[in-house]
Design a protein around this motif. Structure first.
Motif, PDB file in Angstrom:
ATOM      1  N   SER A   9       3.620  -2.995  -6.238  1.00 47.73           N
ATOM      2  CA  SER A   9       2.592  -2.614  -6.490  1.00 47.73           C
ATOM      3  C   SER A   9       1.394  -3.339  -5.704  1.00 47.73           C
ATOM      4  O   SER A   9       0.469  -3.216  -5.195  1.00 47.73           O
ATOM      5  CB  SER A   9       2.110  -2.358  -7.848  1.00 47.73           C
ATOM      6  OG  SER A   9       0.852  -1.943  -7.932  1.00 47.73           O
ATOM      7  N   GLN A 190      -0.121  10.049 -13.336  1.00 51.01           N
ATOM      8  CA  GLN A 190      -0.750   9.839 -11.993  1.00 51.01           C
ATOM      9  C   GLN A 190      -1.115  11.070 -11.512  1.00 51.01           C
ATOM     10  O   GLN A 190      -2.159  10.971 -10.625  1.00 51.01           O
ATOM     11  CB  GLN A 190       0.577   9.461 -11.160  1.00 51.01           C
ATOM     12  CG  GLN A 190       0.115   8.711  -9.826  1.00 51.01           C
ATOM     13  CD  GLN A 190      -0.806   7.764  -9.805  1.00 51.01           C
ATOM     14  OE1 GLN A 190      -1.023   6.883 -10.628  1.00 51.01           O
ATOM     15  NE2 GLN A 190      -1.519   7.553  -8.659  1.00 51.01           N
ATOM     16  N   CYS A 234       0.758   5.138  -4.150  1.00 54.00           N
ATOM     17  CA  CYS A 234       2.005   4.566  -4.103  1.00 54.00           C
ATOM     18  C   CYS A 234       2.097   3.453  -5.069  1.00 54.00           C
ATOM     19  O   CYS A 234       2.713   2.903  -5.783  1.00 54.00           O
ATOM     20  CB  CYS A 234       2.536   4.050  -2.950  1.00 54.00           C
ATOM     21  SG  CYS A 234       2.994   5.484  -1.419  1.00 54.00           S
ATOM     22  N   ALA A 235       0.869   2.455  -4.982  1.00 53.45           N
ATOM     23  CA  ALA A 235       0.688   1.361  -5.693  1.00 53.45           C
ATOM     24  C   ALA A 235       0.818   1.536  -7.183  1.00 53.45           C
ATOM     25  O   ALA A 235       1.252   1.002  -8.192  1.00 53.45           O
ATOM     26  CB  ALA A 235      -0.626   0.559  -5.322  1.00 53.45           C
ATOM     27  N   ASP A 236      -0.144   2.740  -7.473  1.00 56.76           N
ATOM     28  CA  ASP A 236      -0.509   3.254  -8.986  1.00 56.76           C
ATOM     29  C   ASP A 236       0.995   3.650  -9.617  1.00 56.76           C
ATOM     30  O   ASP A 236       0.991   3.609 -10.655  1.00 56.76           O
ATOM     31  CB  ASP A 236      -1.493   4.182  -9.060  1.00 56.76           C
ATOM     32  CG  ASP A 236      -2.789   3.550  -8.998  1.00 56.76           C
ATOM     33  OD1 ASP A 236      -2.846   2.079  -8.987  1.00 56.76           O
ATOM     34  OD2 ASP A 236      -3.936   4.106  -9.060  1.00 56.76           O
ATOM     35  N   ALA A 238       4.084   2.997  -8.914  1.00 54.34           N
ATOM     36  CA  ALA A 238       5.048   1.677  -9.129  1.00 54.34           C
ATOM     37  C   ALA A 238       4.380   0.986 -10.435  1.00 54.34           C
ATOM     38  O   ALA A 238       5.137   0.731 -11.137  1.00 54.34           O
ATOM     39  CB  ALA A 238       4.916   0.838  -8.025  1.00 54.34           C
ATOM     40  N   TYR A 239       3.113   0.909 -10.669  1.00 57.90           N
ATOM     41  CA  TYR A 239       2.553   0.241 -11.481  1.00 57.90           C
ATOM     42  C   TYR A 239       2.581   0.917 -13.044  1.00 57.90           C
ATOM     43  O   TYR A 239       3.050   0.447 -13.787  1.00 57.90           O
ATOM     44  CB  TYR A 239       0.933   0.097 -11.322  1.00 57.90           C
ATOM     45  CG  TYR A 239       0.126  -0.176 -12.465  1.00 57.90           C
ATOM     46  CD1 TYR A 239      -0.019  -1.189 -13.123  1.00 57.90           C
ATOM     47  CD2 TYR A 239      -1.031   0.961 -12.729  1.00 57.90           C
ATOM     48  CE1 TYR A 239      -0.743  -1.504 -14.155  1.00 57.90           C
ATOM     49  CE2 TYR A 239      -1.887   0.673 -13.749  1.00 57.90           C
ATOM     50  CZ  TYR A 239      -1.774  -0.633 -14.381  1.00 57.90           C
ATOM     51  OH  TYR A 239      -2.585  -0.734 -15.740  1.00 57.90           O
ATOM     52  N   ARG A 257       0.098  -7.852 -10.074  1.00 56.99           N
ATOM     53  CA  ARG A 257      -0.585  -6.937  -8.977  1.00 56.99           C
ATOM     54  C   ARG A 257      -1.747  -7.315  -8.318  1.00 56.99           C
ATOM     55  O   ARG A 257      -2.168  -7.151  -7.182  1.00 56.99           O
ATOM     56  CB  ARG A 257      -1.146  -5.672  -9.967  1.00 56.99           C
ATOM     57  CG  ARG A 257      -0.289  -4.729 -10.005  1.00 56.99           C
ATOM     58  CD  ARG A 257      -0.678  -3.647 -11.041  1.00 56.99           C
ATOM     59  NE  ARG A 257      -1.846  -3.157 -10.847  1.00 56.99           N
ATOM     60  CZ  ARG A 257      -2.228  -2.074 -10.296  1.00 56.99           C
ATOM     61  NH1 ARG A 257      -1.127  -1.321  -9.504  1.00 56.99           N
ATOM     62  NH2 ARG A 257      -3.445  -1.359 -10.208  1.00 56.99           N
ATOM     63  N   SER A 260      -1.838  -9.106  -4.732  1.00 53.88           N
ATOM     64  CA  SER A 260      -2.401  -8.316  -3.356  1.00 53.88           C
ATOM     65  C   SER A 260      -3.386  -9.324  -2.549  1.00 53.88           C
ATOM     66  O   SER A 260      -3.496  -8.808  -1.384  1.00 53.88           O
ATOM     67  CB  SER A 260      -2.958  -6.941  -4.035  1.00 53.88           C
ATOM     68  OG  SER A 260      -4.225  -7.240  -4.521  1.00 53.88           O
TER      69      SER A 260
END
Length: 299
Positions: A9, A190, A234-236, A238-239, A257, A260
């Motif tokens: 993420s 999501q 995609c990041a959220d 995975a988070y 996170r 980044s």
């Protein structure tokens, strides 16, 4: 596994910040944010359609959103409003500040989450983890000194205040995520939260942007805009999947996170040719060492 998802993420968030900076350069802020919410909603629309109409496209996979109760939808709607508030402040700050300043400031956001995690969820950190947090605090002090050399006074600059408000509401969002992800499906959260964000942002545009469209900075299209949605989605995901693990600690996930900043810092130097990189790099080193301590403490 949740630690690995948190690092994934973080990588994607770095590209998200870079795309956001590119899209906002010389552009109107609110239309960019509206399109971000639209594209994000479109990305997850197949998950909603599959669940609502029993199409079975994603049954038995991590993308199976399911059908939530009215209470579940209410929780997700609240999340969307908290995140959107953070985004509005963050987008305005991002537009007017160097990426090499915004990135490290955002990297210290988990310190606020940590305080809430300790007070609300009773999480306890070990010596490695506390060391990582202390290094993050030191990095913020060093960054304020670097910012002054570029004429950015952390105590008086309104765009710094915007980034600070984005960090505060972002920390609140992280704590709220930990609360709702104990009971809700990551795919459901999501997908529906992107829809609620688009609806809320449409109202904001109608109230704030449309009446002043002739006096505001004009909007122009950038291919970086859809990239914002892709990297963020995609990041959220995975988070949220990481937070769905019972062993996950929100204080640690949030701190990881913010790694980044490595990607956004490099892109700020290479793509946007920002200044005073040497002094900012010292701040970045403190953050990276802090990430190592947090990783060691979570093993």
């Amino acid at each position: 596994m949740w630690v690995g998802l948190a690092f994934l993420s973080a990588l994607l968030l770095g590209f998200y910040d870079t795309s956001k900076k590119k899209a906002l350069t010389g552009n109107a802020v609110l239309p960019v944010l509206l399109l971000n919410t639209l594209f994000s909603a479109l990305i997850f629309l197949p998950l909603i359609l599959s669940a609502q109409f029993g199409l079975g496209w994603f049954d038995g996979t991590v993308f199976d959103a399911g059908i939530g109760s009215p209470e579940a939808h209410a929780k997700v709607a609240v999340k969307s409003l908290i995140v959107l508030t953070s985004w509005v402040f963050g987008y305005y700050g991002m537009k007017h500040l160097p990426l090499t300043i915004v990135g490290p400031i955002n990297a210290t956001r988990p310190v606020l989450t940590l305080v809430g995690a300790v007070l609300i969820f009773g999480e306890r950190l070990n010596a490695y983890q506390w060391t990582g947090v202390l290094l993050a605090i030191i990095s913020l002090f060093l960054l304020s000194r670097a910012g002054r050399s570029e004429g950015v006074d952390f105590l008086k600059n309104r765009w710094i205040a915007c980034i600070a408000m984005a960090a505060l509401t972002g920390a609140a969002s992280g704590l709220y995520d930990r609360y709702i992800m104990r009971d809700l499906n990551p795919a459901f959260v999501q997908s529906w939260y992107t829809v609620y964000q688009f609806v809320a942002m449409s109202i904001v545009i109608a109230v704030m942007q449309f009446p002043r469209r002739k006096t505001e900075v004009p909007f122009h299209w950038s291919w970086a805009i859809p990239l914002i949605s892709i990297f963020l989605s995609c990041a959220d995901f995975a988070y949220l999947t990481a937070l769905g693990n019972e062993a996950a600690m929100i204080s640690i996930v949030s701190m990881i996170r913010r790694g980044s900043v490595v990607v956004s810092f490099a892109c700020g130097a290479l793509l946007f040719h920002e200044r005073n990189l040497r002094s900012k790099a010292i701040d970045l080193i403190f953050i990276l060492i802090g990430m190592v301590f947090l990783y060691l403490g979570s093993r």
